[in-house]
Write an enzyme that holds these catalytic residues in place. Sequence first.
Site, PDB file in Angstrom:
ATOM      1  N   ARG A 101      42.807  30.301  53.508  1.00  0.00           N
ATOM      2  CA  ARG A 101      42.404  31.657  53.883  1.00  0.00           C
ATOM      3  C   ARG A 101      40.897  31.786  53.961  1.00  0.00           C
ATOM      4  NH1 ARG A 101      43.337  36.982  50.091  1.00  0.00           N
ATOM      5  NH2 ARG A 101      41.399  36.302  49.142  1.00  0.00           N
ATOM      6  N   CYS A 103      38.228  35.182  54.066  1.00  0.00           N
ATOM      7  CA  CYS A 103      38.182  36.635  53.910  1.00  0.00           C
ATOM      8  C   CYS A 103      36.725  37.047  54.054  1.00  0.00           C
ATOM      9  CB  CYS A 103      38.735  37.061  52.553  1.00  0.00           C
ATOM     10  SG  CYS A 103      38.880  38.854  52.380  1.00  0.00           S
TER      11      CYS A 103
END
Length: 125
Positions: A101, A103
């Site tokens: 991920r 972010c």
Amino acid sequence: MKKIETSAAPAAIGPYSQGIKIGNVVYCSGQIPVDPATGTVAGTAIAEQAEQSCKNVGAVLAAGGASYEQVVKTTCFLADMTDFPVFNSIYEKYFVSCPARSCVAAKALPKGVLCEIEAIAYTEE
């Protein structure tokens, strides 16, 4: 290449699709917290908006023959990084396989929302 379209997620609001499937890979466009039933932004707090964004990603994944467990990468955008802990508490309920991920903070997101999530997944189909 197959275009993914589902009424279970918000319709694209520009010249793009909700997702694309190429072979066994599903690419989900960024999903903002719009309730597909009403076309309005779900709530005003990050928890409500993160919940709806996650549900929208799930709907696009399902339409492409994938699930949260098959997500290998997400990219998450937050309007305010101070929302990071609350966003994570919602996100982790859906993306239980802990995909890779990124972010990042975004200066502004469509419709003035607080978060957006995009995902890449594989399928067995």
